[in-house]
Write a protein that holds these residues in place. Structure first.
Motif, PDB file in Angstrom:
ATOM      1  N   PHE B  60       0.774  -1.051  -0.269  1.00  0.00           N
ATOM      2  CA  PHE B  60       0.082   0.554  -0.074  1.00  0.00           C
ATOM      3  C   PHE B  60       0.948   1.484  -0.182  1.00  0.00           C
ATOM      4  N   GLN B  64       1.380   4.132  -2.466  1.00  0.00           N
ATOM      5  CA  GLN B  64       1.066   5.255  -2.711  1.00  0.00           C
ATOM      6  C   GLN B  64       1.966   6.593  -2.811  1.00  0.00           C
ATOM      7  N   ARG B  71      -4.897   8.593  -0.523  1.00  0.00           N
ATOM      8  CA  ARG B  71      -4.570   6.958   0.177  1.00  0.00           C
ATOM      9  C   ARG B  71      -6.338   6.762   0.162  1.00  0.00           C
ATOM     10  N   ASN B  72      -7.398   7.569   0.403  1.00  0.00           N
ATOM     11  CA  ASN B  72      -8.464   7.174   0.365  1.00  0.00           C
ATOM     12  C   ASN B  72      -8.662   6.552  -1.671  1.00  0.00           C
ATOM     13  N   THR B  75      -7.550   3.054  -1.524  1.00  0.00           N
ATOM     14  CA  THR B  75      -7.827   2.053  -1.424  1.00  0.00           C
ATOM     15  C   THR B  75      -8.862   1.171  -1.833  1.00  0.00           C
ATOM     16  N   LYS B  76      -9.897   2.572  -2.289  1.00  0.00           N
ATOM     17  CA  LYS B  76     -11.171   2.269  -3.100  1.00  0.00           C
ATOM     18  C   LYS B  76     -10.550   1.979  -4.998  1.00  0.00           C
ATOM     19  N   ASN B  79      -9.757  -1.920  -4.261  1.00  0.00           N
ATOM     20  CA  ASN B  79     -11.080  -2.991  -3.445  1.00  0.00           C
ATOM     21  C   ASN B  79     -11.760  -2.849  -4.649  1.00  0.00           C
ATOM     22  N   ARG B  89      -5.136 -10.329  -3.226  1.00  0.00           N
ATOM     23  CA  ARG B  89      -4.942  -9.103  -1.431  1.00  0.00           C
ATOM     24  C   ARG B  89      -4.470 -10.849  -0.999  1.00  0.00           C
TER      25      ARG B  89
END
Lengths: 169, 169
Positions: B60, B64, B71-72, B75-76, B79, B89
């Motif tokens: 991650f 990043q 960061r958010n 994450t999205k 996913n 993952r």
DNA sequence: CACAGTGGGTTGCATAAAGAAACTCTAATG
DNA sequence: CATTAGAGTTTCTTTATGCAACCCACTGTG
């Protein structure tokens, strides 16, 4: 469904199309050709617009209807693509000025990207029905794979050598 | 210059393409493998994330930092890619759980798309300095072109046959 | 033992971009 | 004179993104 005849005549950069728009995509610190390409065309609608023009939809309203894109966004995208010298805007009528959009050589060179997406999409999005459209070599009729190689005659093809026909689906 | 016939239209909608994942991109009326692919990976960061994982950035924070993505949003995106079965993952440590991200076969199959972008970017975005990175055939060391063909030995390569090395720039 | 650092995220808020729909302008057509 | 067509603007609303701060469970250091 008859194929559309497209004039792929290519032209040079038109300085008359001034646009103060900036490339709002900025992938900082990326010294990478992939990132650089994505800055120009790696955005929601650009490739579909390019596909549409390749397909023969050269006019604003045709594209707007076919893509379902908002009109203001289509305006912005086209201006960005013109600014990037991927698309060229030609007036075909004065009075009320009317325009058509054509791909430049640089725009036509995005064909490999479209073919790569097409290959991936055929494999993973249309797995049981088979590809909805096939790309075939105009000269010999062989199907073209995602390496842009004719499966029949083995030649490495350019965009002008190929056409799309309905697939098995 | 003669007109070219190209029609990338696609005829039928395939329900297999429907994915229960939240595809917030919806290109209405598009029943086309290109549009279908773009729904999944045709968005701002996805391909760069995939490129990063291919180059060995599996964690991650590495991604990043390398991408400069929020960061958010990372994450999205991860996913979404996991949901689309493009990224996997894997926990490499328990206690405080730590994960690494790997490409699935489906994700690895996006290599042609990356190579197509790379070829275009090398041609149009880094014209004078030369390509920032070269893709070479691991076995013979020849450079790989955007058809994924080794220029030295002529073989048609897969993603595992090639590696990325710093270019002349 | 206290405390900083690390990995992998969430949360909340401000801004930027996209979407929808109505409006404009010019000329041709009925 | 009213309508239509093409190619956009304008306005307003919704959605996505960026940024910074925060959380949590360890781990290593003095």
């Amino acid at each position: 469904m008859q194929p559309t005849v497209i004039d792929l005549t290519v032209a040079s950069r038109n300085p008359a199309c001034d646009n103060r728009s900036v490339l709002y995509h900025d992938y900082p610190g990326q010294h990478c050709s992939i990132a650089a390409s994505l800055e120009v065309v790696g955005e929601r609608w650009s490739l579909l617009i390019i596909r549409d023009i390749l397909r023969g939809r050269r006019r604003f309203d045709q594209m707007q209807e076919s893509l379902g894109i908002a009109r203001n966004v289509l305006t912005k995208r086209l201006n960005r693509l013109i600014e990037a010298d991927i698309v060229e805007r030609r007036r075909y009528q004065t009075g009320p000025d009317r325009y058509e959009y054509f791909l430049t050589e640089k725009g036509l060179d995005l064909w490999p990207v479209l073919m790569a997406y097409l290959g991936w999409g055929d494999k993973y999005c249309e797995p049981e029905t088979g590809p909805p459209r096939l790309i075939v070599h105009k000269e010999c009729g062989g199907t073209v794979n995602d390496r842009r190689i004719c499966q029949k005659c083995g030649r490495e093809l350019e965009v002008r050598d190929a056409e799309s026909i309905p697939g098995p689906a």
